[in-house]
Design a protein around this motif. Structure first.
Motif, PDB file in Angstrom:
ATOM      1  N   GLN A   1       0.830  -1.195   0.000  1.00 13.54           N
ATOM      2  CA  GLN A   1       0.000   0.000   0.000  1.00 13.54           C
ATOM      3  C   GLN A   1       0.872   1.255   0.000  1.00 13.54           C
ATOM      4  O   GLN A   1       1.945   1.272   0.606  1.00 13.54           O
ATOM      5  CB  GLN A   1      -0.908   0.027   1.236  1.00 13.54           C
ATOM      6  CG  GLN A   1      -1.954  -1.059   1.272  1.00 13.54           C
ATOM      7  CD  GLN A   1      -2.747  -1.040   2.570  1.00 13.54           C
ATOM      8  OE1 GLN A   1      -2.446  -1.783   3.500  1.00 13.54           O
ATOM      9  NE2 GLN A   1      -3.768  -0.193   2.645  1.00 13.54           N
TER      10      GLN A   1
ATOM     11  N   TYR B   1      -3.546   5.407  10.478  1.00 10.60           N
ATOM     12  CA  TYR B   1      -3.937   4.108  11.033  1.00 10.60           C
ATOM     13  C   TYR B   1      -5.354   3.734  10.597  1.00 10.60           C
ATOM     14  O   TYR B   1      -5.624   2.571  10.257  1.00 10.60           O
ATOM     15  CB  TYR B   1      -3.848   4.139  12.557  1.00 10.60           C
ATOM     16  CG  TYR B   1      -4.300   2.853  13.208  1.00 10.60           C
ATOM     17  CD1 TYR B   1      -3.565   1.679  13.053  1.00 10.60           C
ATOM     18  CD2 TYR B   1      -5.481   2.797  13.945  1.00 10.60           C
ATOM     19  CE1 TYR B   1      -3.988   0.489  13.634  1.00 10.60           C
ATOM     20  CE2 TYR B   1      -5.907   1.618  14.521  1.00 10.60           C
ATOM     21  CZ  TYR B   1      -5.160   0.471  14.367  1.00 10.60           C
ATOM     22  OH  TYR B   1      -5.587  -0.703  14.922  1.00 10.60           O
TER      23      TYR B   1
ATOM     24  N   VAL C   1       5.936  -1.619   7.829  1.00  6.46           N
ATOM     25  CA  VAL C   1       5.671  -0.249   7.391  1.00  6.46           C
ATOM     26  C   VAL C   1       6.978   0.539   7.310  1.00  6.46           C
ATOM     27  O   VAL C   1       7.791   0.500   8.228  1.00  6.46           O
ATOM     28  CB  VAL C   1       4.706   0.475   8.361  1.00  6.46           C
ATOM     29  CG1 VAL C   1       4.487   1.925   7.919  1.00  6.46           C
ATOM     30  CG2 VAL C   1       3.382  -0.261   8.447  1.00  6.46           C
TER      31      VAL C   1
ATOM     32  N   SER D   1      -6.854  -3.454   6.504  1.00  8.22           N
ATOM     33  CA  SER D   1      -6.031  -4.323   5.648  1.00  8.22           C
ATOM     34  C   SER D   1      -5.765  -5.653   6.352  1.00  8.22           C
ATOM     35  O   SER D   1      -5.516  -5.685   7.562  1.00  8.22           O
ATOM     36  CB  SER D   1      -4.699  -3.637   5.329  1.00  8.22           C
ATOM     37  OG  SER D   1      -4.908  -2.386   4.708  1.00  8.22           O
TER      38      SER D   1
ATOM     39  N   ALA E   1       3.319  -1.614   3.603  1.00  7.63           N
ATOM     40  CA  ALA E   1       2.837  -0.246   3.371  1.00  7.63           C
ATOM     41  C   ALA E   1       4.002   0.723   3.388  1.00  7.63           C
ATOM     42  O   ALA E   1       4.909   0.617   4.215  1.00  7.63           O
ATOM     43  CB  ALA E   1       1.813   0.156   4.430  1.00  7.63           C
TER      44      ALA E   1
ATOM     45  N   LEU F   1      -5.316   2.264   7.259  1.00  2.00           N
ATOM     46  CA  LEU F   1      -4.634   0.971   7.144  1.00  2.00           C
ATOM     47  C   LEU F   1      -5.330  -0.166   7.885  1.00  2.00           C
ATOM     48  O   LEU F   1      -5.173  -1.331   7.522  1.00  2.00           O
ATOM     49  CB  LEU F   1      -3.205   1.085   7.688  1.00  2.00           C
ATOM     50  CG  LEU F   1      -2.205   1.925   6.910  1.00  2.00           C
ATOM     51  CD1 LEU F   1      -0.913   2.063   7.716  1.00  2.00           C
ATOM     52  CD2 LEU F   1      -1.906   1.308   5.547  1.00  2.00           C
TER      53      LEU F   1
END
Length: 409
Positions: A129, A210, A279, A216, A346, A213
């Motif tokens: 992402q 957040y 991340v 996901s 991500a 995300l």
């Protein structure tokens, strides 16, 4: 001319009071006002025959936004640090960027959209992402503290940027824009004496990311570290913008939410092993503020309370940081190349929105070259940060609530 320049913010506000700027009528009114200030006499017939220079720049813009742009241009001419109301300080360089003709920004937006949508598509192909977090510049967020006889409003003076964000989203880029949380000096989005956002603003922006995300599958599958905790505190400092002033303002106290893992020795900053976090945060001074030592200059590196720390706390795992104070969007793709890691799920870009304005299109590097550029020896591909040190100890942090549980969303 100094007297005339100082009157421009007031003139702009008064001239634009009738509504949105449209066509030549408003521009001719402005010319007439300037003429009266300088004592010159103009031939109305000849003036009517002249082309309406600059009319297209403000056509359709809200009156407050046009006044803001003109005020930024005038104030930027002072150079260095610009002193505002109630002890607020602003960067003339940022004001110059915000006051630049929007035609320059429009010309470069096409290249930016092409580059970022292609980058997002490559990441998506790898199952990664991509989220862009543009940070509203201080002078826009706190426009109510800019100097001038007429007080400006803190509002969304970024019509061109909002259009850019819509185009990016249409091309598949997720844009998390925290500007609405930052408007008005009373919101605490920026310190009075520093150009980078506050720990509070970073915390709010992390919460927005957040939310983008959390649905996901990989987030739901994360094994959360139960030892991650937070501590409320305050930090006293004098920001970088005060360096250029002969008479220094008073230090200010800023609330910070320190993030770390708790053990018997106290709270230790989160630390992600390179390439092991799901991340990666790529960013400039905003991404590193309150996280990296020396950003702001007087910040010693603890407590860790920046955007990456707040996001890591919400996710339950440390995030990796790849950035530097002056990182531009053209350089950002080189910090994480598509296909370079199977662990990453991500990539979050946290950059000042000012990067998308200001410099002329001719100065924009080719997007394709930026995507494939390898980091130089002076620019670490991982994290330009010092080794974390435990909390507390020599930080000036005053712990108010050591038993506070981590706020979850």
């Amino acid at each position: 001319m100094k007297r005339l320049s100082a009157s421009l913010p007031l003139l702009a506000a008064a001239t634009l009071a009738g509504g949105a700027l449209t066509g030549c009528t408003t521009l001719n009114t402005m010319k007439g006002s300037l003429s009266s200030l300088t004592g010159g006499k103009k031939d109305p017939k000849k003036e009517a025959e002249k082309p309406a220079t600059g009319a297209d720049e403000f056509k359709g813009l809200p009156k407050d936004e046009a006044a803001f742009i003109l005020a930024c241009r005038t104030l930027a001419a002072k150079g260095g640090t610009v002193e505002g109301r109630e002890g607020w300080l602003f960067s003339a360089a940022e004001l110059r960027t915000l006051g630049a003709p929007r035609s320059a920004a429009t010309a470069r937006h096409k290249a930016l959209v092409t580059s970022l949508t292609a980058y997002a598509a490559k990441l998506k192909k790898d199952g990664v992402q991509f989220i862009l977090v543009p940070i509203a510049p201080k002078a826009m967020a706190c426009a109510d503290q800019l100097p001038g006889e007429e007080k400006l409003k803190a509002r969304r003076n970024d019509t061109h940027l909002q259009q850019l964000y819509r185009e990016l989203e249409a091309g598949g880029v997720t844009v998390v824009d925290p500007a609405s949380d930052m408007l008005g000096s009373r919101q605490g989005a920026y310190p009075k004496t520093d150009a980078r956002w506050s720990g509070h603003a970073a915390e709010e922006a992390a919460g927005r990311v957040y939310k983008a995300l959390k649905s996901s599958p990989w987030v739901k599958a994360v094994v959360r570290d139960k030892n991650i905790a937070s501590e409320k505190g305050t930090l006293t400092l004098l920001g970088d913008l005060a360096d250029a002033l002969k008479t220094k303002p008073a230090e200010e106290s800023l609330p910070l939410l320190a993030i770390g893992t708790r053990d018997s020795s106290g709270l230790k900053p989160l630390a992600a092993a390179p390439g092991k976090s799901p991340v990666v945060v790529v960013g400039d001074g905003n991404a590193l503020a309150w996280h990296a030592s020396g950003i702001p200059e007087a910040y010693k590196g603890t407590p860790k309370a920046g955007f990456p720390d707040q996001l890591g706390a919400l996710l339950g795992v440390p995030v990796e940081v790849r950035g530097e104070s002056s990182l531009s969007w053209q350089e950002a793709p080189s910090r994480f190349a598509p296909g370079s890691s199977k662990e990453v799920k991500a990539v979050v870009w946290c950059l000042s929105a000012g990067h998308f304005l200001g410099e002329p299109a001719a100065a924009v590097a080719a997007p394709s070259a930026a995507v494939n550029r390898k980091p130089t020896a002076s620019r670490s591909p991982v994290e330009d940060l010092p080794v974390p040190t435990p909390l507390p100890g020599g930080t000036g942090l005053q712990i108010r609530d050591p038993n506070l549980e981590m706020r979850r969303q």
